[in-house]
Design an enzyme around this catalytic site. Structure first.
Site, PDB file in Angstrom:
ATOM      1  N   LYS A 107      82.684  59.199 118.430  1.00 34.24           N
ATOM      2  CA  LYS A 107      81.305  59.034 118.912  1.00 34.24           C
ATOM      3  C   LYS A 107      81.041  59.888 120.145  1.00 34.24           C
ATOM      4  O   LYS A 107      80.033  60.580 120.220  1.00 34.24           O
ATOM      5  CB  LYS A 107      81.028  57.554 119.240  1.00 34.24           C
TER       6      LYS A 107
ATOM      7  N   ARG B 230      93.589  57.096 129.799  1.00 38.08           N
ATOM      8  CA  ARG B 230      93.036  55.752 129.596  1.00 38.08           C
ATOM      9  C   ARG B 230      94.156  54.787 129.201  1.00 38.08           C
ATOM     10  O   ARG B 230      94.845  55.005 128.206  1.00 38.08           O
ATOM     11  CB  ARG B 230      91.978  55.796 128.479  1.00 38.08           C
TER      12      ARG B 230
ATOM     13  N   ARG C  23      94.993  60.954 121.720  1.00 45.37           N
ATOM     14  CA  ARG C  23      94.101  61.116 122.871  1.00 45.37           C
ATOM     15  C   ARG C  23      94.751  60.527 124.133  1.00 45.37           C
ATOM     16  O   ARG C  23      94.586  61.055 125.231  1.00 45.37           O
ATOM     17  CB  ARG C  23      92.760  60.409 122.581  1.00 45.37           C
TER      18      ARG C  23
ATOM     19  N   ARG D  77      91.514  46.685 119.971  1.00 47.79           N
ATOM     20  CA  ARG D  77      90.152  47.250 120.063  1.00 47.79           C
ATOM     21  C   ARG D  77      89.557  47.407 118.665  1.00 47.79           C
ATOM     22  O   ARG D  77      88.376  47.140 118.453  1.00 47.79           O
ATOM     23  CB  ARG D  77      90.184  48.607 120.786  1.00 47.79           C
TER      24      ARG D  77
ATOM     25  N   ARG E  57      77.315  46.446 120.791  1.00 45.34           N
ATOM     26  CA  ARG E  57      78.550  46.064 120.120  1.00 45.34           C
ATOM     27  C   ARG E  57      78.493  44.633 119.626  1.00 45.34           C
ATOM     28  O   ARG E  57      79.428  44.176 118.974  1.00 45.34           O
ATOM     29  CB  ARG E  57      79.724  46.207 121.087  1.00 45.34           C
TER      30      ARG E  57
END
Ligand code: AMP
Length: 369
Positions: A193, A313, A307, A325, A268
């Site tokens: 996204k 992160r 990533r 998640r 969400r």
């Protein structure tokens, strides 16, 4: 929504609500006037419906007459009042109640007072169905107000926009906001996204709001919001709705001049989707589409672990947090597909392949909107 001449108007006050307000005004005025036989003076053209409904409800004998003034040109109240038909009867010693459909700047009211200055009436009371306190610039007392309304142009129930709209039984309010394109970019964590939003915002000149990015910015700067959000984010859980909704509203407000938004990571939950609809509505706008990037779970986990090697992160570094998640997405977020499908706004796009090819797929949806 309706269109009169070149402008759009949205429903604002329903006929039943108008009726109720008039009933309350009648009761108050009838109580105050007792056995007096008042002369109601409707100010034409706008007040003809109000005056008519008002005296039909008035429980005691009364008289009605009209004066005709004109002060509006288009959607702006002008200082220049024309007296088209003045008083045609002697009102000496009478109790007079002016019936106005709306008082905004108060210019018409000034003219009314000028008309009555030499009439030797026993008392002059002003009653208005609608009042715009923010626009009112005069000191004349307004004795009875049916309803205070914001300073936005309205039509219907006797009120017009360049002669159209007087016949409507309810009140409509002008839609002033320019047209916006608002997209929800949807999909599980790792669907791409953020990457795609960066291309699309340039291509379509939209403001990109990523709630995840805003949270991370707050965490980095150790704000109160950041501290609160961190405890949820670190576990791969969702931050509570109200915190997220308030933050999103503030981000949208910061970009009042935007041509539109790409919402990434929001909504969400159903509560967030409803809050977003409300926010868009308050801007006289709407969400045009939810575009979902569809990617299989195992590819997501692979992408996020990859990533995590460079993103810094914490929630990308640990496979069990990543899986949590993805689980949060299916437990709480995936149902939003139904929310937008029900509004005919859901578009699924294959999120696997070349970044450019995916941008093309998304663009071909946006271009049809
Ligand atoms: P993201 O960058 O979109 O993957 O978001 C990272 C984390 O921020 C999520 O796992 C949530 O903890 C939190 N977050 C982001 N957006 C929302 C949202 N709309 N509602 C609740 N929590 C959110």
């Amino acid at each position: 929504m309706i269109k009169l001449h070149d402008k759009y108007f949205k429903p604002f006050i329903a006929a039943e609500a108008i009726d109720k307000v008039i009933g309350e005004l009648v009761t108050k005025i009838a109580n105050d006037l007792g056995d007096e036989i008042p002369v109601f003076v409707g100010v034409l053209n706008g007040s003809f419906m109000f005056a008519s409904d008002f005296i039909k409800k008035y429980p005691k004998p009364c008289e009605i007459t009209f004066i005709k003034l004109a002060s509006y040109e288009g959607v702006k109240s002008t200082e220049d009042i024309q007296r088209l038909i003045g008083l045609t009867q002697d009102l000496t010693g009478r109790t007079v109640v002016i019936l106005e459909d709306i008082i905004d700047t108060g210019t018409t009211l000034g003219e009314v007072h000028r008309i009555f200055k030499n009439e030797h009436v026993a008392s002059l009371k002003i009653a208005t169905l609608f009042h715009k306190p923010e626009a009112y610039k005069k000191d004349f007392k307004i004795h009875y107000v049916g309803m205070n309304i914001p300073n936005k142009f309205i039509v219907g129930y006797g009120l017009d926009y360049d002669n159209l709209g007087r016949d409507l039984p309810e009140i409509y309010q002008i839609k002033e906001t320019k047209h916006m394109t608002n997209l929800v970019l949807f999909g599980p964590p790792g669907a791409g996204k953020g990457t795609q939003a960066n291309f699309l915002k340039e291509k379509y000149n939209l403001v990109h709001i990523s709630t995840g990015d805003v949270f991370r910015y707050n965490i980095k700067n150790e704000t109160a919001l950041g501290t609160l959000a961190k405890s949820f984010i670190d576990k791969g859980e969702l931050v509570p709705d109200q915190v997220t909704i308030d933050m999103l509203n503030a981000e949208v407000e910061k970009n009042a001049d935007a041509n539109g938004f790409i919402f990434d990571g929001f909504p969400r939950t159903n509560a967030q989707a409803e809050a977003l609809d409300k926010l868009m509505d308050s801007k006289d706008s709407q969400i045009n589409a939810m575009i979902a990037l569809e990617v299989e779970d195992e590819i997501l986990v692979e992408r996020l672990l990859e990533r995590g090697k460079t993103s810094g992160r914490a929630d990308d570094a640990d496979e069990s947090i990543i899986r949590n998640r993805v689980k949060e997405y299916y437990d709480k977020t995936a149902i939003l597909k139904d929310f937008y499908t029900n509004q005919d706004k859901y578009y699924g796009v294959d999120g696997v392949g070349d970044i450019e090819a995916i941008t093309e797929r998304l663009s071909s949806v946006i271009d049809t909107l």
